[in-house]
Motif scaffolding. Structure first.
Motif, PDB file in Angstrom:
ATOM      1  N   VAL A 182       0.964  -1.191   0.080  1.00  0.00           N
ATOM      2  CA  VAL A 182      -0.163  -0.190  -0.154  1.00  0.00           C
ATOM      3  C   VAL A 182       0.932   1.191   0.046  1.00  0.00           C
ATOM      4  O   VAL A 182       0.260   2.295  -0.036  1.00  0.00           O
ATOM      5  N   SER A 183       2.040   1.126   0.094  1.00  0.00           N
ATOM      6  CA  SER A 183       2.999   2.428   0.227  1.00  0.00           C
ATOM      7  C   SER A 183       2.925   2.813  -1.399  1.00  0.00           C
ATOM      8  O   SER A 183       2.848   2.189  -2.270  1.00  0.00           O
ATOM      9  N   ASP A 184       3.373   4.234  -1.564  1.00  0.00           N
ATOM     10  CA  ASP A 184       3.470   4.666  -2.727  1.00  0.00           C
ATOM     11  C   ASP A 184       4.691   5.725  -2.651  1.00  0.00           C
ATOM     12  O   ASP A 184       4.275   6.954  -2.344  1.00  0.00           O
ATOM     13  N   PHE A 185       5.695   5.430  -3.031  1.00  0.00           N
ATOM     14  CA  PHE A 185       6.855   6.253  -2.778  1.00  0.00           C
ATOM     15  C   PHE A 185       6.878   7.597  -3.823  1.00  0.00           C
ATOM     16  O   PHE A 185       7.623   8.414  -3.776  1.00  0.00           O
ATOM     17  N   GLY A 186       5.709   7.477  -4.978  1.00  0.00           N
ATOM     18  CA  GLY A 186       5.671   8.663  -5.794  1.00  0.00           C
ATOM     19  C   GLY A 186       5.232   9.802  -4.996  1.00  0.00           C
ATOM     20  O   GLY A 186       5.166  11.155  -5.655  1.00  0.00           O
ATOM     21  N   ARG A 187       4.533   9.460  -3.647  1.00  0.00           N
ATOM     22  CA  ARG A 187       3.842  10.760  -3.053  1.00  0.00           C
ATOM     23  C   ARG A 187       4.896  11.472  -2.143  1.00  0.00           C
ATOM     24  O   ARG A 187       4.679  12.330  -1.328  1.00  0.00           O
ATOM     25  N   LEU A 188       6.188  10.878  -2.097  1.00  0.00           N
ATOM     26  CA  LEU A 188       7.103  11.450  -1.306  1.00  0.00           C
ATOM     27  C   LEU A 188       7.387  12.819  -1.199  1.00  0.00           C
ATOM     28  O   LEU A 188       7.540  13.459  -0.348  1.00  0.00           O
ATOM     29  N   PRO A 189       7.505  13.023  -2.598  1.00  0.00           N
ATOM     30  CA  PRO A 189       7.819  14.817  -2.832  1.00  0.00           C
ATOM     31  C   PRO A 189       6.731  15.624  -2.044  1.00  0.00           C
ATOM     32  O   PRO A 189       7.071  16.658  -1.611  1.00  0.00           O
ATOM     33  N   GLY A 190       5.452  15.011  -2.151  1.00  0.00           N
ATOM     34  CA  GLY A 190       4.489  15.857  -1.429  1.00  0.00           C
ATOM     35  C   GLY A 190       4.589  15.942  -0.015  1.00  0.00           C
ATOM     36  O   GLY A 190       4.299  17.095   0.859  1.00  0.00           O
ATOM     37  N   VAL A 191       5.017  14.851   0.625  1.00  0.00           N
ATOM     38  CA  VAL A 191       5.412  14.964   2.117  1.00  0.00           C
ATOM     39  C   VAL A 191       6.468  15.897   2.196  1.00  0.00           C
ATOM     40  O   VAL A 191       6.356  16.856   3.289  1.00  0.00           O
ATOM     41  N   VAL A 192       7.557  15.748   1.425  1.00  0.00           N
ATOM     42  CA  VAL A 192       8.706  16.535   1.957  1.00  0.00           C
ATOM     43  C   VAL A 192       8.262  18.093   1.779  1.00  0.00           C
ATOM     44  O   VAL A 192       8.584  18.824   2.857  1.00  0.00           O
ATOM     45  N   LEU A 193       7.442  18.315   0.875  1.00  0.00           N
ATOM     46  CA  LEU A 193       7.137  19.597   0.589  1.00  0.00           C
ATOM     47  C   LEU A 193       6.171  20.378   1.776  1.00  0.00           C
ATOM     48  O   LEU A 193       6.344  21.282   2.239  1.00  0.00           O
ATOM     49  N   TYR A 194       5.086  19.604   2.136  1.00  0.00           N
ATOM     50  CA  TYR A 194       4.417  19.445   3.086  1.00  0.00           C
ATOM     51  C   TYR A 194       5.173  20.033   4.697  1.00  0.00           C
ATOM     52  O   TYR A 194       5.024  20.896   5.259  1.00  0.00           O
ATOM     53  N   TRP A 195       6.163  19.052   4.906  1.00  0.00           N
ATOM     54  CA  TRP A 195       6.990  19.353   6.153  1.00  0.00           C
ATOM     55  C   TRP A 195       7.705  20.525   5.897  1.00  0.00           C
ATOM     56  O   TRP A 195       7.927  21.447   7.009  1.00  0.00           O
ATOM     57  N   VAL A 196       8.329  20.954   4.572  1.00  0.00           N
ATOM     58  CA  VAL A 196       9.075  22.226   4.615  1.00  0.00           C
ATOM     59  C   VAL A 196       8.157  23.451   4.674  1.00  0.00           C
ATOM     60  O   VAL A 196       8.506  24.357   5.396  1.00  0.00           O
ATOM     61  N   LEU A 197       7.181  23.407   4.109  1.00  0.00           N
ATOM     62  CA  LEU A 197       6.018  24.464   4.289  1.00  0.00           C
ATOM     63  C   LEU A 197       5.412  24.697   5.455  1.00  0.00           C
ATOM     64  O   LEU A 197       5.421  25.819   6.110  1.00  0.00           O
ATOM     65  N   THR A 198       5.267  23.450   6.313  1.00  0.00           N
ATOM     66  CA  THR A 198       4.864  23.630   7.600  1.00  0.00           C
ATOM     67  C   THR A 198       6.061  24.303   8.599  1.00  0.00           C
ATOM     68  O   THR A 198       5.733  25.292   9.599  1.00  0.00           O
ATOM     69  N   ALA A 199       7.115  23.854   8.374  1.00  0.00           N
ATOM     70  CA  ALA A 199       8.333  24.437   9.141  1.00  0.00           C
ATOM     71  C   ALA A 199       8.359  25.987   8.729  1.00  0.00           C
ATOM     72  O   ALA A 199       8.683  26.826   9.613  1.00  0.00           O
ATOM     73  N   LEU A 200       7.962  26.561   7.539  1.00  0.00           N
ATOM     74  CA  LEU A 200       8.237  27.847   7.049  1.00  0.00           C
ATOM     75  C   LEU A 200       7.092  28.676   7.836  1.00  0.00           C
ATOM     76  O   LEU A 200       7.156  29.766   8.267  1.00  0.00           O
ATOM     77  N   LEU A 201       5.874  27.846   7.871  1.00  0.00           N
ATOM     78  CA  LEU A 201       4.707  28.566   8.458  1.00  0.00           C
ATOM     79  C   LEU A 201       5.059  28.577  10.038  1.00  0.00           C
ATOM     80  O   LEU A 201       4.702  29.805  10.587  1.00  0.00           O
ATOM     81  N   ALA A 202       5.735  27.750  10.456  1.00  0.00           N
ATOM     82  CA  ALA A 202       5.851  27.970  11.941  1.00  0.00           C
ATOM     83  C   ALA A 202       7.194  29.092  12.397  1.00  0.00           C
ATOM     84  O   ALA A 202       7.026  29.898  13.293  1.00  0.00           O
ATOM     85  N   SER A 203       7.975  29.144  11.143  1.00  0.00           N
ATOM     86  CA  SER A 203       8.949  30.148  11.445  1.00  0.00           C
ATOM     87  C   SER A 203       8.426  31.637  11.221  1.00  0.00           C
ATOM     88  O   SER A 203       8.634  32.552  11.995  1.00  0.00           O
ATOM     89  N   GLY A 204       7.473  31.571  10.284  1.00  0.00           N
ATOM     90  CA  GLY A 204       6.605  32.844  10.051  1.00  0.00           C
ATOM     91  C   GLY A 204       5.933  33.251  11.319  1.00  0.00           C
ATOM     92  O   GLY A 204       5.914  34.468  11.848  1.00  0.00           O
ATOM     93  N   LEU A 205       5.179  32.438  11.968  1.00  0.00           N
ATOM     94  CA  LEU A 205       4.577  32.794  13.194  1.00  0.00           C
ATOM     95  C   LEU A 205       5.673  33.213  14.298  1.00  0.00           C
ATOM     96  O   LEU A 205       5.191  34.208  15.045  1.00  0.00           O
ATOM     97  N   THR A 206       6.783  32.431  14.434  1.00  0.00           N
ATOM     98  CA  THR A 206       7.483  32.964  15.418  1.00  0.00           C
ATOM     99  C   THR A 206       8.227  34.266  15.145  1.00  0.00           C
ATOM    100  O   THR A 206       8.572  34.974  16.245  1.00  0.00           O
ATOM    101  N   LEU A 207       8.533  34.626  13.895  1.00  0.00           N
ATOM    102  CA  LEU A 207       8.861  36.025  13.505  1.00  0.00           C
ATOM    103  C   LEU A 207       7.926  37.055  14.132  1.00  0.00           C
ATOM    104  O   LEU A 207       8.526  38.295  14.538  1.00  0.00           O
ATOM    105  N   LEU A 208       6.386  36.546  14.180  1.00  0.00           N
ATOM    106  CA  LEU A 208       5.560  37.742  14.727  1.00  0.00           C
ATOM    107  C   LEU A 208       5.472  37.712  16.057  1.00  0.00           C
ATOM    108  O   LEU A 208       5.458  38.818  16.624  1.00  0.00           O
ATOM    109  N   THR A 209       5.779  36.609  16.826  1.00  0.00           N
ATOM    110  CA  THR A 209       5.811  36.352  18.325  1.00  0.00           C
ATOM    111  C   THR A 209       6.955  36.662  18.926  1.00  0.00           C
ATOM    112  O   THR A 209       7.008  37.099  20.160  1.00  0.00           O
ATOM    113  N   ARG A 210       8.083  36.315  18.324  1.00  0.00           N
ATOM    114  CA  ARG A 210       9.471  36.453  18.954  1.00  0.00           C
ATOM    115  C   ARG A 210       9.497  35.494  20.037  1.00  0.00           C
ATOM    116  O   ARG A 210      10.541  35.588  20.957  1.00  0.00           O
TER     117      ARG A 210
END
Length: 238
Positions: free
Chosen positions: A130-158
């Protein structure tokens, strides 16, 4: 390039970063191992492993927060008993350049972590077919965007406490954004729910987004938060 290498060394010297790495790799792998047998009895689950990787993004959230908040705390050997931001701006006076190199270093670590975590987790379920390594880029992009989202919020709150609390609770305990979809279909456009569509096939939401559309919606949220965060970072005292 030297500033980038310096930010990379600074980030990897933080103890909380290695905690995030351990969480990011072990949490989805363990959850997948525990859920694999039950999924097999349910005639398979096309999202087995990917659902667990959505929880593993907690590691990326921690990385995104501490990459920014560590500048205002005394964590790590480089803090010198005071706030790191003063030293950082002395070495790299341009706030724009400092932020770009900091985020670039964080993206590098998160992308590597997401790739390793995905490979470990999907290998566990590969035997079930049931695994599908073709979706791995989507996972990597999701993690990167989530981390950037967290960084953006932290820049606002310090401060890292509020972003960590809100994002981790929403990811792992009570998914407030998902509950809001019961009230309005517009909640499906929140960044986390839109981002799910990049790698999770079966998700019960009132609006069905394609993987590309989901990625674009999440990217728009990240761009808006980072822009606001940089404007605040540029305008206030160190």
């Amino acid at each position: 390039m030297r500033a980038y290498r310096g930010e990379l060394r600074k980030l990897t010297s933080l103890p909380s970063v290695w905690t995030a790495v351990a969480i990011g790799v072990l949490l989805p792998a363990v959850l997948t191992f525990l859920n694999a047998r039950a999924a097999a009895r349910r005639d398979g689950n096309v999202d087995l492993g990917f659902q667990e990787l959505a929880f593993g993004v907690v590691g990326a959230i921690i990385l995104g927060v501490v990459a920014v908040s560590s500048e205002y705390t005394t964590e790590g050997e480089n803090a010198g008993g005071g706030r790191q931001i003063t030293t950082s701006l002395t070495v790299v006076p341009s706030r724009w350049r400092l932020l770009i190199t900091k985020l670039a270093a964080m993206i590098t670590v998160v992308a590597a972590l997401a790739t390793v975590s995905s490979a470990v987790t999907l290998t566990i379920v590969e035997a079930l077919g049931v695994s599908d390594f073709g979706r791995l880029p989507g996972v990597v992009l999701y993690w990167v965007l989530t981390a950037l989202l967290a960084s953006g919020l932290t820049l606002l709150t310090r401060n890292g406490i509020l972003p960590l609390t809100v994002l981790i609770l929403n990811t792992s305990v009570v998914t407030v954004t998902y509950l809001l979809t019961k009230l309005t279909p517009l909640a499906a456009f929140f960044p986390d729910l839109a981002g799910f569509r990049m790698f999770i096939e079966r998700v019960e939401l009132p609006v069905r987004l394609s993987p590309v559309t989901g990625g674009l919606v999440m990217t728009a949220w990240v761009a808006a938060l980072l822009t606001a965060g940089f404007l605040v970072f540029r305008g206030r005292d160190a």
